[in-house]
Design a protein around this motif. Structure first.
Motif, PDB file in Angstrom:
ATOM      1  N   THR A  44       0.829  -1.146   0.021  1.00  0.00           N
ATOM      2  CA  THR A  44      -0.045   0.079  -0.083  1.00  0.00           C
ATOM      3  C   THR A  44       0.965   1.196  -0.124  1.00  0.00           C
ATOM      4  O   THR A  44       0.243   2.529  -0.114  1.00  0.00           O
ATOM      5  CB  THR A  44      -0.762   0.020   1.242  1.00  0.00           C
ATOM      6  N   ALA A  92      13.592  -2.920  -1.585  1.00  0.00           N
ATOM      7  CA  ALA A  92      13.480  -1.427  -1.706  1.00  0.00           C
ATOM      8  C   ALA A  92      13.774  -0.911  -0.145  1.00  0.00           C
ATOM      9  O   ALA A  92      14.447   0.200   0.045  1.00  0.00           O
ATOM     10  CB  ALA A  92      11.991  -1.019  -1.859  1.00  0.00           C
ATOM     11  N   ALA A 113       8.907  -3.926   0.366  1.00  0.00           N
ATOM     12  CA  ALA A 113       8.643  -2.536   0.412  1.00  0.00           C
ATOM     13  C   ALA A 113       8.193  -2.045   1.805  1.00  0.00           C
ATOM     14  O   ALA A 113       7.260  -0.959   1.636  1.00  0.00           O
ATOM     15  CB  ALA A 113       7.784  -2.162  -0.841  1.00  0.00           C
ATOM     16  N   ILE A 114       8.378  -2.555   2.820  1.00  0.00           N
ATOM     17  CA  ILE A 114       8.126  -2.244   3.989  1.00  0.00           C
ATOM     18  C   ILE A 114       9.172  -0.949   4.692  1.00  0.00           C
ATOM     19  O   ILE A 114      10.115  -1.215   4.011  1.00  0.00           O
ATOM     20  CB  ILE A 114       7.995  -3.236   5.067  1.00  0.00           C
ATOM     21  N   VAL A 115       8.752   0.205   5.075  1.00  0.00           N
ATOM     22  CA  VAL A 115       9.508   1.080   5.443  1.00  0.00           C
ATOM     23  C   VAL A 115      10.086   0.719   6.861  1.00  0.00           C
ATOM     24  O   VAL A 115       9.618   0.390   7.761  1.00  0.00           O
ATOM     25  CB  VAL A 115       8.769   2.714   5.426  1.00  0.00           C
ATOM     26  N   CYS A 126      -0.121  -4.773   4.322  1.00  0.00           N
ATOM     27  CA  CYS A 126      -0.054  -3.460   4.802  1.00  0.00           C
ATOM     28  C   CYS A 126       0.114  -3.344   6.316  1.00  0.00           C
ATOM     29  O   CYS A 126       0.077  -4.316   6.960  1.00  0.00           O
ATOM     30  CB  CYS A 126      -1.145  -2.900   4.120  1.00  0.00           C
ATOM     31  N   SER A 176       4.047   3.672  -1.217  1.00  0.00           N
ATOM     32  CA  SER A 176       4.654   4.420  -2.593  1.00  0.00           C
ATOM     33  C   SER A 176       5.229   3.498  -3.557  1.00  0.00           C
ATOM     34  O   SER A 176       4.800   3.029  -4.854  1.00  0.00           O
ATOM     35  CB  SER A 176       5.778   5.641  -2.361  1.00  0.00           C
TER      36      SER A 176
HETATM   37  P1  NAD Z   1       5.559   4.214   2.399  1.00  0.00           P
HETATM   38  O1  NAD Z   1       5.549   5.015   3.746  1.00  0.00           O
HETATM   39  O2  NAD Z   1       4.891   4.802   1.167  1.00  0.00           O
HETATM   40  O3  NAD Z   1       4.920   2.525   2.277  1.00  0.00           O
HETATM   41  C1  NAD Z   1       5.385   1.924   3.399  1.00  0.00           C
HETATM   42  C2  NAD Z   1       4.717   0.560   3.623  1.00  0.00           C
HETATM   43  O4  NAD Z   1       5.060  -0.176   4.583  1.00  0.00           O
HETATM   44  C3  NAD Z   1       3.031   0.763   3.447  1.00  0.00           C
HETATM   45  O5  NAD Z   1       2.594  -0.380   2.669  1.00  0.00           O
HETATM   46  C4  NAD Z   1       2.932   0.457   5.020  1.00  0.00           C
HETATM   47  O6  NAD Z   1       1.688   0.005   5.337  1.00  0.00           O
HETATM   48  C5  NAD Z   1       3.931  -0.769   5.450  1.00  0.00           C
HETATM   49  N1  NAD Z   1       4.530  -0.614   6.876  1.00  0.00           N
HETATM   50  C6  NAD Z   1       4.760   0.424   7.351  1.00  0.00           C
HETATM   51  N2  NAD Z   1       5.229   0.271   8.892  1.00  0.00           N
HETATM   52  C7  NAD Z   1       5.011  -1.199   8.859  1.00  0.00           C
HETATM   53  C8  NAD Z   1       5.115  -2.088   9.817  1.00  0.00           C
HETATM   54  N3  NAD Z   1       5.428  -1.607  11.076  1.00  0.00           N
HETATM   55  N4  NAD Z   1       4.757  -3.422   9.419  1.00  0.00           N
HETATM   56  C9  NAD Z   1       4.213  -3.826   8.436  1.00  0.00           C
HETATM   57  N5  NAD Z   1       4.316  -2.871   7.447  1.00  0.00           N
HETATM   58  C10 NAD Z   1       4.457  -1.494   7.611  1.00  0.00           C
HETATM   59  O7  NAD Z   1       7.230   3.676   2.053  1.00  0.00           O
HETATM   60  P2  NAD Z   1       7.709   4.020   0.436  1.00  0.00           P
HETATM   61  O8  NAD Z   1       8.401   5.006   0.193  1.00  0.00           O
HETATM   62  O9  NAD Z   1       7.176   3.038  -0.344  1.00  0.00           O
HETATM   63  O10 NAD Z   1       9.342   3.170   0.884  1.00  0.00           O
HETATM   64  C11 NAD Z   1       9.230   1.978   1.300  1.00  0.00           C
HETATM   65  C12 NAD Z   1      10.860   1.411   1.460  1.00  0.00           C
HETATM   66  O11 NAD Z   1      11.311   1.611   0.217  1.00  0.00           O
HETATM   67  C13 NAD Z   1      11.546   2.547   2.269  1.00  0.00           C
HETATM   68  O12 NAD Z   1      12.406   1.459   3.009  1.00  0.00           O
HETATM   69  C14 NAD Z   1      12.202   3.251   1.558  1.00  0.00           C
HETATM   70  O13 NAD Z   1      13.476   4.008   2.012  1.00  0.00           O
HETATM   71  C15 NAD Z   1      12.337   2.260  -0.022  1.00  0.00           C
HETATM   72  N6  NAD Z   1      12.663   3.371  -1.156  1.00  0.00           N
HETATM   73  C16 NAD Z   1      11.364   4.060  -1.498  1.00  0.00           C
HETATM   74  C17 NAD Z   1      11.495   4.784  -2.650  1.00  0.00           C
HETATM   75  C18 NAD Z   1      10.489   5.631  -3.010  1.00  0.00           C
HETATM   76  O14 NAD Z   1      10.444   6.183  -4.350  1.00  0.00           O
HETATM   77  N7  NAD Z   1       9.306   5.721  -2.215  1.00  0.00           N
HETATM   78  C19 NAD Z   1      12.659   4.997  -3.442  1.00  0.00           C
HETATM   79  C20 NAD Z   1      13.753   4.075  -2.958  1.00  0.00           C
HETATM   80  C21 NAD Z   1      13.641   3.296  -1.884  1.00  0.00           C
END
Ligand code: NAD
Ligand code: MG
Length: 401
Positions: free
Chosen positions: A21, A131, A108-110, A46, A23
């Protein structure tokens, strides 16, 4: 790092998205929808954003969905009743999603919350699109050892590391002079130190080039993101910290470069759209089409470069020091940063306090060798506790002032 995968090229790939869910998760779902014939979905997860999860589950028909926050699960159970999709709740369910049989798993969990789920996919020997850089920052040597032990394939999603992965000679690191990670410089690249004292969370998350989750957007604004990426790069491409450079490139067109001993520099270019690196990992070892805007250099006209300013962006120095120190230092750095960023987003500390919290924690936290994932967990918890204390002290000082 590149191991053979059991899934044969050309057959339908079974995929799981941890953090579907967010980004990166939503961009991954978008690509899967565009290549519906090539992918079956095993599981989606999520934390709290159940409305988005329900919509994705209805479209992609996974076997299983997991909701990290148990208080939200009833909504999902009601919405998916009769669909045959299993629903799980809590941390264990997110780990179960990673354990289920998918060829390819998007991590892709943060934050460090992604460590155990990612490790679970690694331990199955899956193809893991990574990610979640924080899990490499806080447990890099242990993660990489597990990747090797279980024959997993780690495919970097972070645009810089994905770029490097595409141009590096995986067999001959001795022929590499240096690796240059490019950085956009974030929304405060041109701000003075004085201007940075009063920036708001809304300003910090408004990234000039990339659309991302809140935490990584703040990390880009402090440039801690580039610091975390230096540590990530050293684990993925161990050429030595002294051969890892950072260059600010505000247009975010060159995503990173590898310089070779003969003077050749290989780079990967593209418009700033995470669907390009995600599609690279989804299709790997082939390429699949992505809808990212095509690069038009004539229209862009100029690409510019500058050195990062260590005075205005101290997080970069803190991360480099933690990388040099090794052991528990990167784990403490990551934990402190996660707590500080959250405190900033909630209005409890100022923007410049983020680096101060991290520095405080690195000064007082215990430095030790990490030999097990339990050690990582303990240091992570210590770092969070110390960082919360530092945040409280800073928010009190602010109220007095
Ligand atoms: P986001 O905050 O948009 O999404 C995070 C996701 O993790 C969501 O689905 C959320 O529901 C889930 N989540 C959050 N806390 C959680 C928990 N405690 N347990 C289980 N699930 C949990 O973040 P994002 O921007 O998609 O980034 C995700 C990862 O990818 C990060 O580590 C970020 O550094 C990395 N990243 C993102 C980008 C980008 O363009 N967005 C680029 C490079 C790297
Ligand atoms: Mg990046």
């Amino acid at each position: 790092m590149v191991n053979s995968s059991e899934q044969s090229v050309g057959s339908k790939r079974r995929v799981t998205i941890l953090g579907s869910t967010g980004s990166i998760g939503c961009n991954t779902v978008d690509l899967i929808e565009r290549h519906r014939d090539s992918y079956d979905v095993e599981a989606l997860t999520c934390h709290r954003n159940v409305d988005v999860l329900i919509g994705q589950a209805r479209k992609l028909k996974p076997s299983f969905v997991a909701v990290g926050d148990e208080s939200q699960v009833e909504t999902v159970e009601d919405a998916l009743a009769g669909t045959g999709i299993e629903v799980g709740a809590g941390r264990e369910a997110v780990i179960e999603a990673a354990a289920r049989p998918a060829d390819w798993v998007m991590a892709a969990i943060v934050g460090a919350a992604g460590l155990l789920p990612t490790l679970t996919a690694v331990r199955r020997g899956a193809m893991v699109a990574l990610a979640n850089k924080e899990c490499l920052v806080c447990a890099g040597p242990l993660m990489m050892a597990e990747v090797a032990e279980h024959g997993a394939t780690l495919l970097p999603v972070d645009s810089e590391h994905n770029a490097i992965f595409q141009v590096i000679d995986h067999e001959r690191y001795d022929l590499i002079d240096c690796i240059t990670l490019t950085a956009s410089g974030g929304p405060f690249r041109t701000f003075t130190h004085a201007q940075m004292t009063s920036v708001t969370p809304a300003q910090a998350v408004a990234h000039p080039n990339w659309s991302m989750g809140a935490k990584i957007s703040v990390d880009s604004a402090t440039m801690m993101n580039k610091g975390l990426e230096l540590i990530e790069a050293q684990h993925l491409f161990p050429v030595g910290p002294e051969r890892l450079k950072v260059l600010v490139h505000p247009q975010s067109v060159i995503h990173s470069m590898v310089s070779y001993v003969d003077g050749s520099v290989l780079a990967q270019l593209g418009t700033p759209d995470m669907r390009t690196p995600i599609s690279f990992t989804l299709g790997w070892p082939r390429r699949i089409a992505a809808p990212s805007q095509r690069l038009d250099l004539a229209t862009i006209g100029q690409l510019t470069f500058e050195m990062p300013d260590p005075e205005r962006f101290p997080c970069l120095r803190l991360a480099r020091d933690a990388l040099q120190t090794g052991g528990s230092a990167p784990t403490l750095l990551n934990a402190a940063n996660e707590v500080a960023v959250e405190a900033f987003l909630n209005g409890r500390i100022g923007f410049l306090d983020i680096a101060k919290v991290v520095e405080d924690v690195l000064n007082v936290g215990e430095l030790k060798r990490l030999t097990t994932i339990d050690d990582v967990h303990d240091v992570d918890q210590d770092g969070r506790r110390l960082a919360k204390t530092a945040c409280e002290r800073m928010s009190r000082a602010d109220r007095v002032a």
